[in-house]
Motif scaffolding. Structure first.
Motif, PDB file in Angstrom:
ATOM      1  N   SER A   1       0.811  -1.220   0.000  1.00  0.00           N
ATOM      2  CA  SER A   1       0.000   0.000   0.000  1.00  0.00           C
ATOM      3  C   SER A   1       0.848   1.276   0.000  1.00  0.00           C
TER       4      SER A   1
ATOM      5  N   MET B   1       0.438   3.068  -3.351  1.00  0.00           N
ATOM      6  CA  MET B   1      -0.872   3.421  -3.911  1.00  0.00           C
ATOM      7  C   MET B   1      -0.967   4.932  -4.176  1.00  0.00           C
ATOM      8  N   THR B   2      -1.715   5.240  -5.236  1.00  0.00           N
ATOM      9  CA  THR B   2      -1.928   6.641  -5.629  1.00  0.00           C
ATOM     10  C   THR B   2      -3.382   6.924  -5.998  1.00  0.00           C
ATOM     11  N   HIS B   3      -4.235   5.885  -6.041  1.00  0.00           N
ATOM     12  CA  HIS B   3      -5.630   6.049  -6.436  1.00  0.00           C
ATOM     13  C   HIS B   3      -6.547   5.411  -5.393  1.00  0.00           C
TER      14      HIS B   3
ATOM     15  N   TRP C   1      -9.127   3.435  -5.677  1.00  0.00           N
ATOM     16  CA  TRP C   1      -9.452   2.031  -5.893  1.00  0.00           C
ATOM     17  C   TRP C   1      -8.344   1.121  -5.371  1.00  0.00           C
ATOM     18  N   GLN C   2      -7.098   1.620  -5.395  1.00  0.00           N
ATOM     19  CA  GLN C   2      -5.993   0.823  -4.866  1.00  0.00           C
ATOM     20  C   GLN C   2      -6.103   0.679  -3.350  1.00  0.00           C
ATOM     21  N   MET C   3      -6.553   1.740  -2.684  1.00  0.00           N
ATOM     22  CA  MET C   3      -6.740   1.642  -1.243  1.00  0.00           C
ATOM     23  C   MET C   3      -7.866   0.666  -0.909  1.00  0.00           C
TER      24      MET C   3
ATOM     25  N   LEU D   1      -8.796  -1.916  -2.740  1.00  0.00           N
ATOM     26  CA  LEU D   1      -8.333  -3.266  -3.037  1.00  0.00           C
ATOM     27  C   LEU D   1      -7.343  -3.773  -1.987  1.00  0.00           C
ATOM     28  N   ILE D   2      -6.354  -2.907  -1.637  1.00  0.00           N
ATOM     29  CA  ILE D   2      -5.295  -3.362  -0.727  1.00  0.00           C
ATOM     30  C   ILE D   2      -5.769  -3.341   0.721  1.00  0.00           C
TER      31      ILE D   2
END
Length: 427
Positions: A99, A102-104, A106-108, A110-111
Motif C-alpha cells: 500500500s 498506492m496513488t488512487h 481504488w488501490q486503497m 483493493l489493498i
C-alpha cells in the motif's frame, strides 16, 4: 515447541504461553487495523480524497474482517491454527507494504479493504475463541479477556507512535513500520504455537483426567462447515439476539470511534497526535476494563454484565459531542468511561455463545456473530463519514451510536433465558 514445554515445565500451564503468543499476533493485527485512522488526514491532504472516499475503503476492510471470522474458524478446525494463521500474517504484511505505492482510491479499497481486511479477519476474535476453547476448561473468561484486550494494547503501542510518524514524515513510512511489525510475529507462530494441548501431552487448563478427550478434527470443507453452523444457529432466537447486539457493538466501537475519533478531534482544533493520544489513553482503560470483564464473566451473569456495558457506552457516546466544549475534564471523562467498556462486551458474549451452542461449535457460531459486529462497524464507518461530509459535524452520528447502544442493553437480557445447549450441524 517441545523444548518450550520442557523449559516452562511445572511453572505454569503451556496454555498461558499460547495466550501470550496469540496476544502478540492480535497486537500486530490491532495495530494494522488502527492504521487507516492515522492515515485519513494525510491522505486527504496529499491526494484530495474526501473522508467519505477513505471511509469506503475502511468500511470494506472492517466488513471483510468480520465476514472472514466463521470461515477462519472453520479453516482452523480443518487445516490447523498455525497454517491458517501463517498464511494470513503473510498476506497482511505483504498487503500493508504494497500500500505504500498506492496513488488512487481504488488501490486503497483493493489493498486495505480486500487484502488487509480479509487477512486481519483471521487474526481476530474467532482466533481468540478457538484458542481459548481448546486450551482452557476453567478461567476461559479471563483468558478471553486478556486476548480481547490486545486491541486496546495495540492502540496504546501503535497509535501515538504512528501518528507522530505520519505528522512528521507522511503516511508511507507508517505503513512500512506496520508491515515490519506483522513480519516479526510470523516466526513466533511457526515455532511456538501448537494446535492442541494433546500435541504437548497436556490436557486443557482446569480439565480433570476423568474428562473426555478432544473430539476428532473435522474433515469436511471449511466453507460447508461454516455455512452448516450458520444454517443451524440461524434457526434460533439467541443467534439473532447475539448477532444484532454485536452489530451495534461494532457500530459504536471500531466502526465509529476507532475510525473517526482522530478526524473528529481535528474538527475541534486538535492535532493527529493529540487525537491518537486520546485513543491510546482509552486503550489503557480498556486494557483493564476488558481483562476485568473476562474475570467477571467467569463469576457473574453475562446478560447483566452486557446490559451495563451497552448502557454505559451509550451514555458515553451521547455525552461525547459535549465533551469537546468542556475545557479540561470533558474528554478525559469520556476516555475513562468509554475506554473501560470499549470491548468489554467480548468475554460475556463468548461465554453466552459457548453456553448456548457448546464448546466445539461455539468458535464457528461466534465467528458469524463477529461478522455481525464488523458489518455494524462497516455501516458506522461509512455512514459517519457520509454524515460528516454532508452536515460538517459528527454530532448526529454520535447520538445515533449512543441510542443504538441503549437499545442493545435491553436486547441482551433476552439471550439464553433457558438452561440448554443448542445442537449445531456443521457438516
Amino acid at each position: 515447541m517441545n523444548w518450550a514445554a520442557r523449559w516452562i515445565g511445572g511453572r505454569f500451564h503451556y496454555g498461558w504461553f499460547v495466550v501470550a503468543v496469540v496476544f502478540l499476533v492480535l497486537l500486530a493485527a490491532a495495530g494494522t487495523r488502527a492504521t487507516p485512522s492515522v492515515m485519513m488526514i494525510p491522505l486527504e491532504h496529499q491526494f484530495g480524497w474526501s473522508r467519505a472516499t477513505i471511509s469506503l475503503a475502511i468500511s470494506v476492510n472492517i466488513a471483510l474482517y468480520g465476514l472472514m471470522g466463521p470461515f477462519a474458524a472453520a479453516a482452523m478446525q480443518r487445516f490447523g491454527v498455525r497454517p491458517t494463521l501463517l498464511a494470513a500474517l503473510g498476506t497482511m504484511g505483504g498487503g500493508v507494504a504494497l500500500s505504500s505505492l498506492m496513488t488512487h482510491p481504488w488501490q486503497m479499497v483493493l489493498i486495505w479493504g480486500v487484502m488487509v481486511g480479509g487477512a486481519t479477519g483471521v487474526a481476530a476474535l474467532s482466533l481468540s475463541a478457538t484458542v481459548v476453547t481448546r486450551w482452557f476448561t476453567s478461567h476461559r473468561g479471563l483468558a478471553m479477556g486478556i486476548l480481547t484486550a490486545s486491541s486496546a494494547t495495540g492502540q496504546l503501542v501503535f497509535l501515538p507512535f504512528l501518528a507522530a510518524i505520519a505528522q512528521k514524515y507522511g503516511w508511507q513510512p507508517v505503513v512500512l513500520v506496520v508491515a515490519a511489525a506483522s513480519a516479526v510475529v510470523i516466526p513466533l507462530v511457526a515455532l511456538l504455537l501448537p494446535e492442541r494441548p494433546a500435541d504437548m501431552k497436556l490436557r486443557p487448563y482446569g480439565e480433570g483426567h476423568d474428562m473426555p478427550s478432544a473430539p476428532p478434527q473435522p474433515q469436511g470443507n471449511p466453507l460447508k462447515i461454516a455455512f452448516g453452523a450458520l444454517t443451524s444457529a440461524s434457526r434460533t432466537r439467541d443467534f439473532w439476539l447475539l448477532f444484532f447486539s454485536f452489530f451495534i457493538c461494532g457500530a459504536s466501537t471500531n466502526g465509529y470511534v476507532g475510525t473517526h475519533l482522530i478526524a473528529m478531534c481535528g474538527d475541534y482544533g486538535l492535532s493527529e497526535v493529540q487525537g491518537a493520544s486520546l485513543l491510546a489513553a482509552m486503550g489503557i482503560f480498556d486494557l483493564f476494563g476488558t481483562t476485568l470483564s473476562g474475570w467477571l464473566s467467569d463469576r457473574f451473569n453475562s446478560r447483566l454484565l452486557l446490559f451495563w456495558y451497552y448502557g454505559l457506552r451509550g451514555l458515553s457516546l451521547i455525552y461525547l459531542p459535549h465533551a469537546f466544549g468542556i475545557e479540561f475534564f470533558g474528554l478525559p471523562i469520556f476516555a475513562v468511561f468509554y475506554g473501560l467498556d470499549w470491548i468489554a462486551t467480548v468475554p460475556p458474549t463468548v461465554r453466552l455463545t459457548t453456553d448456548v451452542y457448546g464448546k466445539e461449535h461455539a468458535p464457528i457460531v461466534f465467528g458469524w456473530v463477529v461478522a455481525g459486529h464488523q458489518l455494524g462497524a462497516a455501516f458506522a464507518a461509512y455512514g459517519a463519514g457520509l454524515l460528516r461530509s454532508s452536515l460538517g459535524t459528527y454530532t448526529v452520528a454520535s447520538m445515533i451510536s449512543g441510542g443504538l447502544c441503549l437499545i442493545a442493553s435491553f436486547l441482551v437480557l433476552r439471550i439464553n433465558r433457558g438452561p440448554r445447549e443448542v445442537a449445531v450441524q456443521t457438516a
